[in-house]
Write an enzyme that holds these catalytic residues in place. Structure first.
Site, PDB file in Angstrom:
ATOM      1  N   LYS A 190      -2.208 -70.635 -46.332  1.00  0.00           N
ATOM      2  CA  LYS A 190      -0.973 -70.342 -45.639  1.00  0.00           C
ATOM      3  C   LYS A 190      -1.093 -71.169 -44.224  1.00  0.00           C
ATOM      4  CE  LYS A 190       0.890 -68.136 -42.510  1.00  0.00           C
ATOM      5  NZ  LYS A 190       1.719 -68.610 -41.100  1.00  0.00           N
ATOM      6  N   SER A 244      -5.936 -66.854 -33.174  1.00  0.00           N
ATOM      7  CA  SER A 244      -6.032 -66.180 -31.938  1.00  0.00           C
ATOM      8  C   SER A 244      -6.848 -64.779 -32.073  1.00  0.00           C
ATOM      9  CB  SER A 244      -4.895 -65.697 -31.445  1.00  0.00           C
ATOM     10  OG  SER A 244      -3.993 -64.752 -32.235  1.00  0.00           O
ATOM     11  N   GLU A 266     -12.733 -67.302 -36.972  1.00  0.00           N
ATOM     12  CA  GLU A 266     -12.958 -67.946 -35.937  1.00  0.00           C
ATOM     13  C   GLU A 266     -11.729 -67.857 -34.949  1.00  0.00           C
ATOM     14  OE1 GLU A 266     -12.813 -70.568 -33.395  1.00  0.00           O
ATOM     15  OE2 GLU A 266     -12.102 -71.950 -34.998  1.00  0.00           O
ATOM     16  N   CYS A 300      -9.891 -74.475 -29.628  1.00  0.00           N
ATOM     17  CA  CYS A 300     -10.540 -73.043 -29.425  1.00  0.00           C
ATOM     18  C   CYS A 300     -11.742 -73.319 -28.639  1.00  0.00           C
ATOM     19  CB  CYS A 300     -10.463 -72.394 -30.865  1.00  0.00           C
ATOM     20  SG  CYS A 300     -11.586 -73.348 -31.989  1.00  0.00           S
ATOM     21  N   GLU A 398      -7.702 -67.224 -22.399  1.00  0.00           N
ATOM     22  CA  GLU A 398      -7.590 -68.443 -23.075  1.00  0.00           C
ATOM     23  C   GLU A 398      -5.875 -69.172 -22.948  1.00  0.00           C
ATOM     24  OE1 GLU A 398      -8.790 -70.160 -27.396  1.00  0.00           O
ATOM     25  OE2 GLU A 398      -7.672 -68.395 -27.505  1.00  0.00           O
TER      26      GLU A 398
END
Length: 494
Positions: A190, A244, A266, A300, A398
């Site tokens: 996906k 996220s 992750e 990230c 973040e």
């Protein structure tokens, strides 16, 4: 002659987009014929209407993957056979280098210079590495003695759900599907709704390489529809996710509410870069700028916090100001562009909100503006803040944009305390010529990868992943195969 912006503009206009769900070896419309738009963030214009997969489409894709797995058309193939097909796919990515690079550049605004030289070649290399490694993974024989033979086999799990983000659409898909396919699983991928184009073309190239029908299925769609359906599916054996932290926690809940599938995460990061007085300051500044401004800061593991010894503050702030001001966002189809737009207007608005909040708590050194170009407002200047308090959003959240927060430290203990003062633990960088300091502080920093005298060191030979709320999954290296296999003991008395 080097290719020009005119060349890439013409080539982009000639592209043909794949827009359906790829299920059981062919493109299909969504079950209810629903569609969604994928938008070029550089212009704000619609690129294509994409099939909006939902639960019914996920069901069909999972059933296709299960059928292929149980038929053993792929899982039962010899390792050498799987290797041959995956190597062929890696070569097809190289053969279609410009096409694949343009798809990601158009979909998410990545500069064409990066997708041509880093993203697509890197995806092909990582796929090749896993293909080359798959026939070098050995099973075990336990030392039982007597008239017993205990074999410990590494076996594929079955159907793997893969959900990837938009910041490296092709690369991160390959990071997960390469080891999953290599050991014999089927995959349902996906892609992020912002970046479906390269994933759909990848599926078509995989079929051209000889991957059997049903082994790789791609269902584009929205997270709360297709992503949720994949996470909750009772017949998905494992789910691998990059994205996220908030969404990662949601997938853990989905696993608990369904079939207890393992979920490999992750997730987010707020990575620090520590600079000591004995460092090569120009190299540290150059890499600090790259570590936060590359890919528009949408990484990230971006080194979004620069922690410098207090004696270096004035010098390093001046260096980063100069480097930020030398970068200007531009047309991602121009080979000279180093900084493109953010992935969407909405994400740029979010980043601009953090910058506005930062103005109230820290000193703005460079940048700070959101730029509109035509229908797009997705461009954000490279931005540097100094004198950032530890409790400020700039130091804790973040941002996922080109925003650097500079803080100072007094000594090693203070530096480590600042670096570790975060819920994340994905990466960290350390700049010093003192080997003892480098090794001792690397042990104390709470992150999955510590890069010494560089930033974001990465190779298919080493695992990538984090600690704390950066997740616990590991991509790349031989360890990546562990996520997609189970240990099966076969005990024979003779």
């Amino acid at each position: 002659m080097s290719r020009t912006v005119e060349h890439f503009t013409t080539a982009a206009a000639a592209l043909s987009f794949r827009t359906g769900c790829w299920i059981d070896g062919r493109f299909l419309p969504a079950h209810d014929n629903a569609r969604f738009e994928t938008i070029n963030p550089a212009t704000g214009e619609v690129l294509a209407d994409i099939a909006r997969g939902k639960a019914a489409d996920i069901d069909l894709a999972v059933a296709s993957g299960r059928k292929a797995f149980r038929s053993r058309v792929w899982s039962g193939m010899t390792p050498a056979g799987r290797k041959t097909i995956l190597l062929r796919l890696a070569q097809l990515l190289r053969d279609h280098l410009e096409e694949m690079a343009l798809l990601d550049t158009l979909d998410v605004g990545k500069p064409i210079a990066d997708t041509l030289s880093i993203d697509v070649p890197g995806a092909a290399d990582i796929l090749q590495w896993h293909a080359e490694a798959l026939d070098k993974i050995y099973d075990e024989i336990a030392p039982t003695g007597g008239r017993d033979l205990a074999m410990i086999r590494k076996v594929p799990l079955g159907v793997i759900g893969v959900v990837v983000p938009w910041n490296f659409p092709l690369d991160l898909a390959i990071w997960k599907i390469a080891p999953a396919l290599a050991v014999g699983n089927s995959v349902v991928l996906k892609p992020a709704e912002q970046s479906p184009l390269s994933a759909l073309r990848l599926a078509e190239l995989a079929a051209e390489a000889g991957l059997p029908e049903g082994v790789l299925n791609v269902v584009p769609g929205l997270g709360h529809e297709a992503g949720q359906a994949l996470g909750l599916h009772q017949d998905v054996d494992c789910l691998a996710f990059t994205g996220s932290t908030e969404t990662g926690k949601r997938f853990l809940r989905y696993a608990g509410e369904s079939n207890l599938k393992p979920v490999w995460l992750e997730t987010g990061g707020k990575s620090p870069s520590l600079v000591f007085p004995d460092a090569d300051l120009e190299a540290a500044a150059e890499k600090a700028a790259w570590g936060i401004f590359f890919n528009q800061g949408q990484i990230c593991s971006a080194n979004s916090r620069l922690l410098v010894h207090e004696s270096l503050a004035e010098d390093m702030i001046a260096r980063l100001k100069s480097k930020a001001e030398a970068l200007a966002p531009g047309n991602p189809l121009d080979p000279a562009t180093l900084l493109g737009p953010m992935v969407s207007n909405e994400h740029a608005d979010r980043v601009a909100g953090f910058i506005q909040s930062g103005r109230e708590h820290a000193h703005l050194v460079a940048g700070g503006s959101q730029i509109s170009v035509g229908r797009s407002r997705a461009y954000v200047q490279p931005t540097v803040f100094a004198n950032v308090p530890s409790d400020c959003l700039l130091a804790r959240e973040e941002i996922f944009g080109p925003v650097l927060a500079i803080q100072t430290f007094k000594d090693e203990d203070h530096a480590v305390a600042l670096a570790n003062d975060t819920v994340y633990g994905l990466a960290a960088s350390l700049w010093t010529r003192d080997l003892g300091r480098a090794l001792s502080l690397s042990e104390r920093l709470e992150a999955g990868t510590i890069s010494v005298n560089t930033v974001d060191a990465l190779s298919p030979m080493t695992p990538f992943g984090g600690l704390k709320q950066s997740g616990y999954g590991r991509d790349l290296s031989l360890h990546s195969f562990d996520k997609y296999t189970a240990l099966k003991t076969i005990w024979v008395k003779y």
